[in-house]
Enzyme design. Structure first.
Site, PDB file in Angstrom:
ATOM      1  N   THR A  27       1.811   4.797   8.365  1.00  0.00           N
ATOM      2  CA  THR A  27       2.000   3.875   9.492  1.00  0.00           C
ATOM      3  C   THR A  27       1.338   2.560   9.102  1.00  0.00           C
ATOM      4  O   THR A  27       0.620   2.483   8.108  1.00  0.00           O
ATOM      5  CB  THR A  27       1.314   4.401  10.765  1.00  0.00           C
ATOM      6  OG1 THR A  27      -0.090   4.494  10.509  1.00  0.00           O
ATOM      7  CG2 THR A  27       1.842   5.753  11.190  1.00  0.00           C
ATOM      8  N   ALA A  60      -3.722   5.905   8.148  1.00  0.00           N
ATOM      9  CA  ALA A  60      -4.125   5.136   9.340  1.00  0.00           C
ATOM     10  C   ALA A  60      -4.815   3.866   8.852  1.00  0.00           C
ATOM     11  O   ALA A  60      -5.826   3.939   8.138  1.00  0.00           O
ATOM     12  CB  ALA A  60      -5.072   5.973  10.194  1.00  0.00           C
ATOM     13  N   VAL A  86      -7.439   6.861   4.943  1.00  0.00           N
ATOM     14  CA  VAL A  86      -7.818   5.514   5.402  1.00  0.00           C
ATOM     15  C   VAL A  86      -7.052   4.477   4.582  1.00  0.00           C
ATOM     16  O   VAL A  86      -7.166   4.423   3.353  1.00  0.00           O
ATOM     17  CB  VAL A  86      -9.343   5.292   5.273  1.00  0.00           C
ATOM     18  CG1 VAL A  86      -9.703   3.888   5.721  1.00  0.00           C
ATOM     19  CG2 VAL A  86     -10.105   6.340   6.086  1.00  0.00           C
ATOM     20  N   LYS A  87      -6.249   3.668   5.292  1.00  0.00           N
ATOM     21  CA  LYS A  87      -5.404   2.680   4.621  1.00  0.00           C
ATOM     22  C   LYS A  87      -6.114   1.332   4.622  1.00  0.00           C
ATOM     23  O   LYS A  87      -6.496   0.820   5.677  1.00  0.00           O
ATOM     24  CB  LYS A  87      -4.067   2.605   5.360  1.00  0.00           C
ATOM     25  CG  LYS A  87      -2.924   2.069   4.550  1.00  0.00           C
ATOM     26  CD  LYS A  87      -1.628   2.255   5.327  1.00  0.00           C
ATOM     27  CE  LYS A  87      -0.436   1.733   4.564  1.00  0.00           C
ATOM     28  NZ  LYS A  87       0.771   1.776   5.382  1.00  0.00           N
ATOM     29  N   LEU A  88      -6.287   0.791   3.417  1.00  0.00           N
ATOM     30  CA  LEU A  88      -7.086  -0.422   3.239  1.00  0.00           C
ATOM     31  C   LEU A  88      -6.252  -1.504   2.570  1.00  0.00           C
ATOM     32  O   LEU A  88      -5.497  -1.211   1.633  1.00  0.00           O
ATOM     33  CB  LEU A  88      -8.283  -0.107   2.323  1.00  0.00           C
ATOM     34  CG  LEU A  88      -9.214   1.005   2.814  1.00  0.00           C
ATOM     35  CD1 LEU A  88      -9.994   1.604   1.648  1.00  0.00           C
ATOM     36  CD2 LEU A  88     -10.175   0.448   3.863  1.00  0.00           C
TER      37      LEU A  88
END
Ligand code: G3P
Length: 217
Positions: A27, A60, A86-88
């Protein structure tokens, strides 16, 4: 190759999951907004709902762009469910945060990657996934698939374990080409995934089988 669906639309996630071929979900803030999911609490609840639908990884994305903020948000997201990745963003503080999370054993996805150099940095920071955006490169007359090939070569040269997550996949041929190159994962819309099902000879052949069966029964 793993199949992730790139959407926050629950019906589409459920449909892909029901097909039995879904390995995860990606997402981003734009996809959340497209579904009308706004506000921190609603977004958090939406991630939890998605994790309850699928078995695999759910990316996310953090909103902060500074290291401390990304760490704070990422730690809170990671606590929601063991499926959360964890999307960075691919910026200096994003790479620092990626190293921080990988040292702690928290899964990461470095996003908005448009060059081999960026992908190399993500691997060195221990990213679980790197997300090169192939469709957006195609949009600006640059071959997105060539980037996947370059990253594959570099990662194989050094045995980096970061998974190449081909993102911004727009259509079915992108999926086939990514599979030929050896992307570890692709994330795309349900329409691109369902496109893999289609062949007119399958439909013609099935119609003929059924017709012949009826003749003899
Ligand atoms: O996975 C990245 C994706 O969400 C971007 O896709 O189609 O907006 O370029 P797109």
């Amino acid at each position: 190759m793993k199949f992730f669906i790139d959407t926050a639309n629950l019906d589409q996630i459920k449909e892909a999951q029901a097909l039995g071929i879904l390995d995860g979900v990606t997402t981003n803030p734009s996809l959340m907004a497209k579904e009308g999911i706004t506000g921190k609490e609603n977004i958090i609840n939406h991630y939890k709902t998605i994790c309850n639908i699928v078995d695999g990884d759910v990316s996310a994305e953090v909103i902060a762009t500074d290291f401390e903020g990304m760490v704070r948000e990422g730690e809170a997201l990671a606590k929601l469910d063991s499926q959360i990745v964890v999307k960075l963003p691919m910026i200096a503080d994003g790479i620092k945060a990626c190293k921080y999370f990988s040292d702690k054993g928290i899964k990461t996805n470095v996003t908005l990657v448009f060059s081999a150099g960026q992908a190399l940095l993500a691997a060195k920071a221990g990213a679980t996934y790197v997300s090169p955006f192939i469709g957006r490169l195609d949009d600006v007359s640059t071959d997105g698939l060539s980037l996947i090939s370059e990253i594959r070569l570099i990662y194989d040269n050094y045995g980096y374990e970061t998974g190449i997550l081909a993102a911004s996949v727009r259509h079915t041929m992108h999926i086939i080409d990514c599979a030929k190159i050896g992307a570890d994962v692709m994330t795309g819309p349900l329409s691109a995934i369902k496109g893999l099902l289609k062949h007119p000879l399958t439909d013609i052949g099935l119609a003929k089988f059924l017709e012949d069966y009826k003749k003899g029964n």
